[in-house]
Write a protein that holds these residues in place. Structure first.
Motif, PDB file in Angstrom:
ATOM      1  N   SER A  28       0.834  -1.218   0.000  1.00  9.77           N
ATOM      2  CA  SER A  28       0.000   0.000   0.000  1.00  9.77           C
ATOM      3  C   SER A  28       0.864   1.262   0.000  1.00  9.77           C
ATOM      4  CB  SER A  28      -0.898   0.026   1.246  1.00  9.77           C
ATOM      5  OG  SER A  28      -1.866  -0.969   1.150  1.00  9.77           O
ATOM      6  N   ARG A  32       1.496   4.288  -3.082  1.00  8.72           N
ATOM      7  CA  ARG A  32       1.304   5.709  -2.771  1.00  8.72           C
ATOM      8  C   ARG A  32       2.601   6.486  -2.964  1.00  8.72           C
ATOM      9  NH1 ARG A  32      -2.402   2.627  -0.406  1.00  8.72           N
ATOM     10  NH2 ARG A  32      -4.361   3.478   0.429  1.00  8.72           N
ATOM     11  N   LYS A 343     -12.595  -9.143  -3.386  1.00 13.86           N
ATOM     12  CA  LYS A 343     -11.139  -8.994  -3.535  1.00 13.86           C
ATOM     13  C   LYS A 343     -10.680  -9.692  -4.812  1.00 13.86           C
ATOM     14  CE  LYS A 343     -10.547  -6.532   0.115  1.00 13.86           C
ATOM     15  NZ  LYS A 343     -10.121  -5.150  -0.033  1.00 13.86           N
TER      16      LYS A 343
HETATM   17  C1  S3P Z   1      -5.639  -1.195   0.119  1.00 17.33           C
HETATM   18  C2  S3P Z   1      -6.831  -1.179   0.766  1.00 17.33           C
HETATM   19  C3  S3P Z   1      -7.637  -2.395   0.984  1.00 17.33           C
HETATM   20  C4  S3P Z   1      -6.784  -3.647   0.877  1.00 17.33           C
HETATM   21  C5  S3P Z   1      -5.940  -3.644  -0.350  1.00 17.33           C
HETATM   22  C6  S3P Z   1      -4.993  -2.446  -0.332  1.00 17.33           C
HETATM   23  C7  S3P Z   1      -4.933   0.079  -0.096  1.00 17.33           C
HETATM   24  O1  S3P Z   1      -8.649  -2.452  -0.003  1.00 17.33           O
HETATM   25  O2  S3P Z   1      -7.604  -4.797   0.876  1.00 17.33           O
HETATM   26  O3  S3P Z   1      -5.161  -4.827  -0.415  1.00 17.33           O
HETATM   27  O4  S3P Z   1      -3.746   0.073  -0.452  1.00 17.33           O
HETATM   28  O5  S3P Z   1      -5.569   1.129   0.088  1.00 17.33           O
HETATM   29  P1  S3P Z   1     -10.064  -1.710   0.169  1.00 17.33           P
HETATM   30  O6  S3P Z   1      -9.806  -0.252   0.202  1.00 17.33           O
HETATM   31  O7  S3P Z   1     -10.845  -2.112  -1.033  1.00 17.33           O
HETATM   32  O8  S3P Z   1     -10.636  -2.254   1.438  1.00 17.33           O
END
Ligand code: S3P
Length: 429
Positions: A28, A32, A343
């Motif tokens: 994540s 970003r 997912k």
């Molecule tokens: C993520 C947010 C989550 C997570 C994904 C990564 C992110 O998804 O499951 O693997 O980087 O913001 P959601 O925002 O759909 O819950």
């Protein structure tokens, strides 16, 4: 195709999970970091960037928009600047974060473009970002709320938006769009989700504040500051190794410099509540994020109950939590986790169907599952549905099975952690 043969399995059962690991950076934060580097006023260096295919998709999409990056021994160097109009479609691969966050960024910057994805990503819901972005003035066309999605160049206006789903991707898409909108943007969350976008934006000089469940952002008046960041180790990858150590008797593992952001530690908190040995050792600060060395060791496991407010903090680790639940003494319940069906695969169905094949006592719910433990796990043919987290989860389950476990496709682990097998090999003693 990945086989754990009977003889190897027996060897595994005699084995322990022991040692110390360092991991590639959090997925994540890596996405970003690349996107915000693109908006910066110069040269940024990102060290320990995630090595997964998802983050590479983001890098490639940005390259098509004219943002060049180069892998050097010390990290990936990105030259920020002006995003250009891509000459071809932006292929987001398997990556929901790429598709959703990049759409927000491109909508804000007014870059006409078309985003596409692989067959899994093309089934995932995009209406959740299209609605707020179009309310801000964007013009996004899609195929019934799915990829491919096309954007036209528009000027956006800030929005006051209450998230209808607990999603950091949706929150981040709106915030990234708000960076170049007219007027302020507010995003309200019912349940707190990961806050890496907010932390990074604040560190890079944006006017962003968080007050209770509200995130308030003013548009940028100058480019973001260029930066040098070391991405903390990915806790969602670390979770598989923590689970292995918690499950195999006599095991103990140390997971170095793991991201310890409280919006991401739900799995380790649950592991502790289940009775496993969990201890955060040395703590560090990296680019506004807390990290720590985490020690996990095997102890008898108790069940745990998770409900809606718990889910965002553990969303990606629920599959491997289910394996722990099969070895805990009693009933584990996970509810309020319907998002798992949206997912990379329908993870509720994938967890339940594969665990049933392994002989676990599991009941599928619309929004979760109930598991009665402990039950021995038997070797089985596992269907991963091309989902990296399902593949890694059942590799860990295979360590406990008394007969050969076969995954129909384990190449998908490269989506988040191409080094997964090597790392596991290092700690099987
Ligand atoms: C993520 C947010 C989550 C997570 C994904 C990564 C992110 O998804 O499951 O693997 O980087 O913001 P959601 O925002 O759909 O819950």
């Amino acid at each position: 195709m990945c086989w754990v043969r009977k003889s190897e399995t027996q060897k595994f059962l005699k084995m322990r999970i022991r040692g110390e690991l360092t991991f590639p950076g959090d997925k994540s934060i890596s996405h970003r970091a690349l996107m915000l580097a693109a908006l910066s006023d110069g040269r940024c260096t990102v060290r320990n960037l995630s090595t997964g295919a998802d983050v590479e998709s983001t890098r490639q999409c940005l390259l098509r928009c004219g943002i060049e990056s180069e892998s050097k021994s010390g990290g990936v160097v990105i030259r920020g600047g002006t995003l250009g109009i891509p000459e071809s479609d932006l292929q987001c691969g398997n990556s929901g974060t790429t598709a959703r966050l990049l759409t927000g960024l491109l909508a804000g910057e007014g870059i006409p473009s078309t985003l596409t994805g692989d067959s899994s990503l093309s089934k995932r819901p995009m209406k959740r970002i299209i609605d707020p972005l179009n309310s801000m003035g964007s013009s996004i066309q899609s195929k019934d709320g799915h990829l491919p999605m096309s954007l036209e160049s528009r000027s956006l206006t800030g929005i006051d938006y209450s998230l209808p789903v607990a999603s950091a991707q949706v929150k981040s898409a709106v915030l990234l769009a708000g960076l170049n909108a007219k007027g302020k943007t507010t995003v309200r969350e019912q349940v707190r989700t990961r806050d890496h976008t907010e932390i990074m934006l604040r560190n890079l000089g944006a006017d962003i504040t968080v007050s209770g469940s509200r995130v308030n952002l003013s548009p940028l008046t100058s480019p973001l500051q260029s930066f040098d960041l070391t991405v903390p180790a990915d806790p969602s990858t670390a979770a598989f190794f923590a689970a292995a150590a918690a499950l195999v008797p006599g095991s103990e593992i140390t997971l170095r410099k793991t991201l310890k952001n409280p919006t991401r530690t739900g799995f380790f908190d649950a592991l502790e509540r289940m009775g496993a040995g969990v201890k955060w050792l040395e703590e560090y600060d990296e680019g506004g994020e807390r990290t720590g060395d985490l020690r996990v060791w095997c102890r008898p496991l108790q069940p745990v109950s998770l409900s809606r407010p718990d889910i965002p903090g553990i969303i990606d680790e629920i599959p491997v939590l289910a394996i722990l639940a099969t070895q805990a003494e009693g009933t584990t319940e996970v509810r309020g986790a319907g998002e798992l069906r949206l997912k990379e695969s329908d993870r509720i169905a994938a967890i339940c169907s594969n665990l049933l094949r392994m002989g676990a006592d599991v009941t599928e719910l619309d929004d979760g599952f109930v598991i009665e433990g402990p039950t021995p796990l038997e070797g089985a043919e596992i269907t991963t549905y091309g989902d990296h987290r399902v593949a890694m989860t059942f590799t860990i389950a295979g360590l406990l099975a008394d007969e050969g476990t076969r995954l129909d496709d384990d190449r998908c682990v490269a989506v988040s952690c191409p080094e997964f097998s090597n790392l596991l090999g290092k700690v099987i003693a």
